[in-house]
Design a protein around this motif. Structure first.
Motif, short mmCIF file in Angstrom:
data_model
loop_
_atom_site.label_atom_id
_atom_site.label_comp_id
_atom_site.label_asym_id
_atom_site.label_seq_id
_atom_site.Cartn_x
_atom_site.Cartn_y
_atom_site.Cartn_z
N SER A 1 0.82 -1.20 0.00
CA SER A 1 0.00 0.00 0.00
C SER A 1 0.86 1.26 0.00
O SER A 1 0.53 2.24 -0.67
N ILE B 1 -2.74 10.38 3.07
CA ILE B 1 -3.37 9.82 4.26
C ILE B 1 -3.34 8.30 4.21
O ILE B 1 -3.11 7.63 5.22
N PHE B 2 -3.54 7.74 2.99
CA PHE B 2 -3.47 6.28 2.86
C PHE B 2 -2.05 5.78 3.14
O PHE B 2 -1.87 4.68 3.68
N LEU C 1 0.00 7.10 5.29
CA LEU C 1 0.12 7.11 6.76
C LEU C 1 -0.56 5.88 7.36
O LEU C 1 -0.01 5.21 8.26
N LEU C 2 -1.75 5.55 6.85
CA LEU C 2 -2.46 4.36 7.34
C LEU C 2 -1.64 3.10 7.10
O LEU C 2 -1.60 2.19 7.94
N GLU D 1 0.90 2.66 9.61
CA GLU D 1 0.28 2.12 10.82
C GLU D 1 0.13 0.60 10.74
O GLU D 1 0.38 -0.12 11.70
N ILE D 2 -0.31 0.11 9.57
CA ILE D 2 -0.47 -1.35 9.39
C ILE D 2 0.87 -2.05 9.59
O ILE D 2 0.96 -3.08 10.27
N VAL E 1 1.72 9.42 14.61
CA VAL E 1 0.47 9.82 13.97
C VAL E 1 0.16 11.29 14.23
O VAL E 1 -0.27 12.01 13.33
#
Lengths: 176, 102
Positions: B23, B31-32, B34-35, B38-39, B75
């Motif tokens: 991803s 923003i994706f 950053l997500l 996180e994953i 974050v």
């Protein structure tokens, strides 16, 4: 490997796949929360109930709510989803996806081949974790505190608006 | 099919990490990205906890708590950076930020 772990693992992987293929960011965030809850169940099956609760409270609770409020504050609409659909063409993602899948295959092969002979899962109690944390890891805990403070100060400094001196009502009057 | 629990947990962590990596590579919305980070952090923490339960030592869980705190700090700073980017460039495209224009 019991059935609860299997179900939670499948849910986690499917929800994560949905996160990375979603166009709408709110839907992606909701799928990510589902994925984090499934990972929390996995942590519980590995004898770490305290870590599972922390995962739910901090990850699925605090961090995800922060991101959701942030997205709501940016006020992105349907237009952004259309942009996202235009940006995510197969020509872009097929080569890096293929490379990463090859790497995943190698990783799976290595892990499956090098099987550990030791017996199952050992439960680590929260008391042991606390004793380790405030014993040998005390300096690291202090450093994490400093890191959190740096995060707060940095977020305040970066997120600060360049101060408007006028109220928007007065600004409108000046324009006309 | 009889897989050792440690093997199964490491497999799950590896799969989640690679999904996050894919991803990060294919997305352009910041923003994706950053997500996805996180994953990947979450998968690393899962691997630490699995290792802790394999050896019965608390160190892995301590490391998981450190990863949680680091993810929270990351974050907050990352969202502030995205806010600044959006205010200056009016877009979430990470390619737009490739040139630093003061």
């Amino acid at each position: 490997m019991d059935i609860t772990f299997l179900i939670a693992a499948i849910i986690a992987v499917l929800a994560t796949v949905r996160v990375i293929t979603c166009y709408n960011i709110m839907h992606a965030l909701l799928y990510l929360v589902v994925s984090l809850l499934a990972v929390a169940v996995v942590l519980y099956t590995y004898g770490a109930p305290f870590m599972a609760i922390l995962e739910i409270i901090i990850y699925a609770g605090a961090i995800m709510v922060l991101i959701i409020f942030f997205v709501m504050m940016l006020n992105l609409g349907l237009e952004t989803a259309e942009h996202e659909k235009a940006w995510l063409r197969p020509r872009i993602w097929i080569v890096p996806g293929l490379f990463c899948l090859v790497l995943l295959g190698e990783l799976l092969f290595l892990i499956l081949q090098n099987r550990q002979p030791a017996a199952g899962i050992q439960v680590v109690s929260p008391k042991q974790v606390g004793m380790a944390m405030f014993g040998p890891y005390l300096i690291a805990v202090e450093l994490v505190g400093i890191l959190l403070m740096a995060g707060i100060v940095g977020a305040y400094h970066l997120g600060r608006q360049q101060g408007k001196t006028l109220h928007r009502f007065l600004e409108n009057n000046l324009d006309t | 099919m009889n897989i050792h629990p440690t093997t199964a947990g490491l497999l799950l962590a590896g799969i989640l990490f690679v999904l996050g990596l894919i991803s990060v590579l294919i997305r352009r919305n910041i923003i994706f990205m950053l997500l996805s980070v996180e994953i990947m952090l979450n998968a690393a923490g899962l691997a630490f906890v699995v290792a802790a339960s394999h050896w019965g030592q608390p160190d892995g869980q301590v490391m998981f708590m450190f990863i949680l705190a680091m993810a929270a700090a990351e974050v907050s700073v990352g969202l502030a950076l995205i806010l600044q980017l959006y205010h200056q460039l009016r877009t979430l495209d990470s390619d737009e930020a490739s040139r630093m224009r003061g």
